[in-house]
Design an enzyme around this catalytic site. Sequence first.
Site, PDB file in Angstrom:
ATOM      1  N   GLU A  44     -12.511  10.723   1.584  1.00  0.00           N
ATOM      2  CA  GLU A  44     -12.173  10.614   3.005  1.00  0.00           C
ATOM      3  C   GLU A  44     -10.679  10.755   3.155  1.00  0.00           C
ATOM      4  O   GLU A  44      -9.938  10.528   2.195  1.00  0.00           O
ATOM      5  CB  GLU A  44     -12.547   9.218   3.538  1.00  0.00           C
ATOM      6  CG  GLU A  44     -14.009   8.961   3.625  1.00  0.00           C
ATOM      7  CD  GLU A  44     -14.288   7.463   3.764  1.00  0.00           C
ATOM      8  OE1 GLU A  44     -13.416   6.714   4.252  1.00  0.00           O
ATOM      9  OE2 GLU A  44     -15.382   7.056   3.377  1.00  0.00           O
ATOM     10  N   LYS A  77      -7.076   9.434   4.264  1.00  0.00           N
ATOM     11  CA  LYS A  77      -6.505   8.095   4.373  1.00  0.00           C
ATOM     12  C   LYS A  77      -5.691   8.071   5.663  1.00  0.00           C
ATOM     13  O   LYS A  77      -4.613   8.658   5.744  1.00  0.00           O
ATOM     14  CB  LYS A  77      -5.629   7.789   3.156  1.00  0.00           C
ATOM     15  CG  LYS A  77      -5.166   6.361   3.113  1.00  0.00           C
ATOM     16  CD  LYS A  77      -4.537   6.042   1.767  1.00  0.00           C
ATOM     17  CE  LYS A  77      -4.208   4.576   1.641  1.00  0.00           C
ATOM     18  NZ  LYS A  77      -3.232   4.102   2.599  1.00  0.00           N
ATOM     19  N   ASP A  89      -3.339   6.800   8.565  1.00  0.00           N
ATOM     20  CA  ASP A  89      -2.158   5.937   8.489  1.00  0.00           C
ATOM     21  C   ASP A  89      -2.071   5.080   9.751  1.00  0.00           C
ATOM     22  O   ASP A  89      -1.497   5.474  10.758  1.00  0.00           O
ATOM     23  CB  ASP A  89      -0.906   6.817   8.347  1.00  0.00           C
ATOM     24  CG  ASP A  89       0.258   6.018   7.822  1.00  0.00           C
ATOM     25  OD1 ASP A  89       0.042   4.860   7.425  1.00  0.00           O
ATOM     26  OD2 ASP A  89       1.376   6.544   7.829  1.00  0.00           O
ATOM     27  N   TYR A 101     -14.502   3.231   8.561  1.00  0.00           N
ATOM     28  CA  TYR A 101     -14.744   3.807   7.240  1.00  0.00           C
ATOM     29  C   TYR A 101     -15.622   2.944   6.335  1.00  0.00           C
ATOM     30  O   TYR A 101     -15.934   3.345   5.228  1.00  0.00           O
ATOM     31  CB  TYR A 101     -13.443   4.157   6.523  1.00  0.00           C
ATOM     32  CG  TYR A 101     -12.435   3.015   6.431  1.00  0.00           C
ATOM     33  CD1 TYR A 101     -12.700   1.879   5.689  1.00  0.00           C
ATOM     34  CD2 TYR A 101     -11.220   3.112   7.096  1.00  0.00           C
ATOM     35  CE1 TYR A 101     -11.796   0.852   5.613  1.00  0.00           C
ATOM     36  CE2 TYR A 101     -10.287   2.087   7.028  1.00  0.00           C
ATOM     37  CZ  TYR A 101     -10.589   0.953   6.285  1.00  0.00           C
ATOM     38  OH  TYR A 101      -9.689  -0.064   6.215  1.00  0.00           O
ATOM     39  N   LYS A 141     -14.036   7.313  -3.158  1.00  0.00           N
ATOM     40  CA  LYS A 141     -14.902   6.144  -3.340  1.00  0.00           C
ATOM     41  C   LYS A 141     -16.144   6.521  -4.144  1.00  0.00           C
ATOM     42  O   LYS A 141     -16.715   7.591  -3.920  1.00  0.00           O
ATOM     43  CB  LYS A 141     -15.362   5.617  -1.965  1.00  0.00           C
ATOM     44  CG  LYS A 141     -14.216   5.271  -1.044  1.00  0.00           C
ATOM     45  CD  LYS A 141     -14.687   4.907   0.358  1.00  0.00           C
ATOM     46  CE  LYS A 141     -13.478   4.562   1.212  1.00  0.00           C
ATOM     47  NZ  LYS A 141     -13.805   4.274   2.610  1.00  0.00           N
ATOM     48  N   LYS A 147      -2.147   9.659  -2.999  1.00  0.00           N
ATOM     49  CA  LYS A 147      -1.124   9.826  -1.964  1.00  0.00           C
ATOM     50  C   LYS A 147      -0.432  11.182  -2.151  1.00  0.00           C
ATOM     51  O   LYS A 147      -0.035  11.526  -3.265  1.00  0.00           O
ATOM     52  CB  LYS A 147      -0.069   8.702  -2.068  1.00  0.00           C
ATOM     53  CG  LYS A 147      -0.623   7.309  -1.845  1.00  0.00           C
ATOM     54  CD  LYS A 147      -0.898   7.010  -0.390  1.00  0.00           C
ATOM     55  CE  LYS A 147       0.290   6.617   0.403  1.00  0.00           C
ATOM     56  NZ  LYS A 147       0.756   5.278   0.297  1.00  0.00           N
ATOM     57  N   CYS A 171      38.275   8.836  12.362  1.00  0.00           N
ATOM     58  CA  CYS A 171      37.017   8.565  13.069  1.00  0.00           C
ATOM     59  C   CYS A 171      36.684   9.725  14.016  1.00  0.00           C
ATOM     60  O   CYS A 171      37.517  10.114  14.829  1.00  0.00           O
ATOM     61  CB  CYS A 171      37.132   7.257  13.861  1.00  0.00           C
ATOM     62  SG  CYS A 171      35.691   6.966  14.892  1.00  0.00           S
ATOM     63  N   CYS A 205      36.885   7.955  17.842  1.00  0.00           N
ATOM     64  CA  CYS A 205      38.106   7.430  18.464  1.00  0.00           C
ATOM     65  C   CYS A 205      39.375   7.896  17.755  1.00  0.00           C
ATOM     66  O   CYS A 205      40.482   7.614  18.202  1.00  0.00           O
ATOM     67  CB  CYS A 205      38.062   5.904  18.516  1.00  0.00           C
ATOM     68  SG  CYS A 205      38.182   5.152  16.891  1.00  0.00           S
ATOM     69  N   CYS A 260      35.415   2.941  10.230  1.00  0.00           N
ATOM     70  CA  CYS A 260      36.373   2.946  11.326  1.00  0.00           C
ATOM     71  C   CYS A 260      36.542   1.468  11.699  1.00  0.00           C
ATOM     72  O   CYS A 260      35.556   0.783  11.991  1.00  0.00           O
ATOM     73  CB  CYS A 260      35.812   3.731  12.508  1.00  0.00           C
ATOM     74  SG  CYS A 260      36.727   3.431  14.016  1.00  0.00           S
ATOM     75  N   CYS A 319      35.856   1.346  19.688  1.00  0.00           N
ATOM     76  CA  CYS A 319      35.246   2.623  19.284  1.00  0.00           C
ATOM     77  C   CYS A 319      33.836   2.647  19.908  1.00  0.00           C
ATOM     78  O   CYS A 319      32.980   1.827  19.563  1.00  0.00           O
ATOM     79  CB  CYS A 319      35.200   2.705  17.767  1.00  0.00           C
ATOM     80  SG  CYS A 319      34.422   4.193  17.169  1.00  0.00           S
TER      81      CYS A 319
HETATM   82  S1  IVH Z   1     -11.379   2.029   2.241  1.00  0.00           S
HETATM   83  C1  IVH Z   1      -9.872  -1.788  -0.372  1.00  0.00           C
HETATM   84  N1  IVH Z   1     -10.951   4.198   3.562  1.00  0.00           N
HETATM   85  O1  IVH Z   1      -5.776   2.062   3.445  1.00  0.00           O
HETATM   86  C2  IVH Z   1      -9.923  -1.309   0.936  1.00  0.00           C
HETATM   87  N2  IVH Z   1      -9.221   2.571   3.556  1.00  0.00           N
HETATM   88  O2  IVH Z   1      -4.666   0.246   0.893  1.00  0.00           O
HETATM   89  C3  IVH Z   1     -10.854  -0.150   1.032  1.00  0.00           C
HETATM   90  N3  IVH Z   1      -7.270   3.204   4.876  1.00  0.00           N
HETATM   91  O3  IVH Z   1      -5.075  -0.752   4.871  1.00  0.00           O
HETATM   92  C4  IVH Z   1     -10.501   0.560   2.189  1.00  0.00           C
HETATM   93  N4  IVH Z   1      -8.002   5.140   5.533  1.00  0.00           N
HETATM   94  O4  IVH Z   1      -7.024   0.272   6.111  1.00  0.00           O
HETATM   95  C5  IVH Z   1     -10.441   3.016   3.202  1.00  0.00           C
HETATM   96  N5  IVH Z   1     -10.740   6.192   4.688  1.00  0.00           N
HETATM   97  C6  IVH Z   1     -10.246   5.019   4.346  1.00  0.00           C
HETATM   98  C7  IVH Z   1      -8.954   4.595   4.760  1.00  0.00           C
HETATM   99  C8  IVH Z   1      -8.485   3.356   4.340  1.00  0.00           C
HETATM  100  C9  IVH Z   1      -6.999   4.291   5.602  1.00  0.00           C
HETATM  101  C10 IVH Z   1      -6.330   2.055   4.721  1.00  0.00           C
HETATM  102  C11 IVH Z   1      -6.967   0.709   4.809  1.00  0.00           C
HETATM  103  C12 IVH Z   1      -6.017  -0.181   4.040  1.00  0.00           C
HETATM  104  C13 IVH Z   1      -5.348   0.777   3.124  1.00  0.00           C
HETATM  105  C14 IVH Z   1      -5.745   0.457   1.698  1.00  0.00           C
END
Ligand code: IVH
Length: 675
Positions: free
Chosen positions: A114, A116, A118, A225, A288, A312, A406, A409, A424, A430
């Site tokens: 999946e 990730k 943010d 998720y 997963k 990452k 600077c 000023c 400065c 300033c």
């Molecule tokens: S599974 C152990 N799936 O990533 C937790 N987490 O460090 C298992 N996150 O803050 C989480 N997208 O909220 C999972 N597709 C995804 C995710 C996801 C973002 C975030 C999660 C957590 C961090 C894990």
Amino acid sequence: MDRDLIKNKIKVLRDELDFHNKLYYDENKNIISDYEYDLKMKELITLEETYPEFKNKTSPSVKVGGKITKEFNSFKHEEKMLSLSNTYSDEDLNDFDKRVKKIIDKNDVEYVCELKYDGIALSIQYENNIFRRALTRGDGNYGDDISNNVLTIKTLPIKLKNNEILNLEVRGEAFISKSNFKLLNEEKKLKGEQLFSNPRNTASGSLKLQDSSEVSKRKINCYIYSLKTNSGIISTHEKCLDYLKSIGFNVPETYKKCKNIKEVKNYIRYWESRRYDLDVETDGIVIKVNKLNYQKVLGNTSKSPRWAIAYKYKAESKVTRVRDIIFQVGRTGAVTPVAMLDPISIGGSIVKRASLHNHNEIMRLDVRLNDYVNIEKGGEIIPKITSVIREKRNKNSKKFLFTTSCPSCGSKLEITDNQAVSYCKNYNDCKPQVSGRVEHFISKNAMDIDKLGPETIKGFIDNKIIKVPADLYNIEYNDIINLEFKLEEKGKVRSLKEKSCNNILTSIEKSKSKPFSNLLFGLGIRFVGKTTAEKLSNHFKSIDNIINASYEEIIGVDEIGEKIAESVTMFFSDETNITHIQNLKYAGLKLEEDRISNLSNKLRDLIFVISGKFLNFSRDEIQDKIKLNGGKISKSLSSKTDFLISGENMGPKKKIKAEDLGTKIISEDDFISMI
Ligand code: IVH
């Protein structure tokens, strides 16, 4: 009643309430009962509502926060909210695959990949298919109940489309889409307000607001998720996602089942650049194990599951050309070189400039005008030059020299900090330093005066309405209504209208209830960031105690080093700063910690000794928690000690002594459960 009489009555009530507020905040004194105070406040509000022509945004009736700000309730997670361990390379992925295959049948391993997202992790509970509660991750064990705010998320069902009657817990990520974030900031810009820094922090800050009507304006979204409750019928993670979708959750279509780690790597490569086209920010891929019984067998470490891992993405790197190097002055007077670049698209946005930090960085890179350079978006937000492409350099290019005066000023710069930073020293006159200090003072983690933006501040300074942050509290409506000032975009002029003026004044007034630690951070003392400010405020409790503290006392605070202690002592030995603090005090700001009476008597008369380092608290914080719950702290173990709270790296001698004395040794988590 005669209009003049009413006007006068309102004035008397406001003055009285201001007087009592000041007494309360400045001197911790109450000379009237809460009841009498509330009666006066009620009378004022009724008069202001009956005679709206006398309404005034600086009235004490407008003041919110402080005593009336409610905190979120915290609840224990049914199952600890873990985090994921991160990987950055194919080798790490192979290792993960090997670890998994060591424990489960290697011919039967499948993964689900999946994106990730943010954002902010949420745990959402449903009772009889109806939304019950939403918690933040918190410390993993306990989370804040932010249900009212989560209920503003339109894509989150309140009632599940389920035939069976079920109690469920799901987990997911709340976020603000890139397009909504852009709209929010465009709106802020139009109003001349401080811009939000990035979608993640905006989502996180929004979910912690007390006013859910404000939260709903932020248009937060949420992807689900995982399903935490399973009666045993669903056998794979993939089927969980399908099921979650079928009962009404927002599950993105981007997940994929992969037969082996090779397919996982293909998925990762596929999304590496395509992720920028999505409307949600992503910083990697989550892998997963698909079969839920295998997830169970693999289990978790204390921090993360063994059945999942996050890959990452490395920061994206691109080549562009340095067109100019300019210098900027910050609030501390530090002069920073900034490279002006040929605009280039990186990480989904257009980059035109990159910070070069200081002399050393320019020397290290040997960057020169017109050089071709590699740039990266570190942490996906601030771009930086990682290297210069020497082969492409013009033969006649000359070494770039740092300015000696600077840029704002013209004062001669002084070089300190091992030749690295030029300053400065024209502290008071300033302009970028003056406006920088005000901008820092009003920023989110300080006084959070969000209705003021950098251009409005510059306008106030240019029009001599303010010079130091304390001046903000003397601004009156008539000082700023129809005030005109130039915007950065050439030729444009902005004039403040009634609504903006009122918003600004309300936002300034509201800031008076910010905690002492925010104010301490807002003072802009060198090396005193948010966490250090919290530590100092926790320890000393009031500005007067800090002003009177010696260098030795400051360095004696847990985790405060020489550099900070020196900077703090220097700051408070400067008369200008003391005068400024007096003015802030006079304006009614909190210059000491709120007096909190005991939170509970759960630890009444119990004696604690603490040892080692803790994950969730500093030593000061854990001591405060003990005292606030009625307990006592002792420095050394004796037969009277009831509990030894053991943190990381607790000395072995302490452990032996506690065992000899028969003192109960408890962990940080045990302590949290006790309170
Ligand atoms: S599974 C152990 N799936 O990533 C937790 N987490 O460090 C298992 N996150 O803050 C989480 N997208 O909220 C999972 N597709 C995804 C995710 C996801 C973002 C975030 C999660 C957590 C961090 C894990």
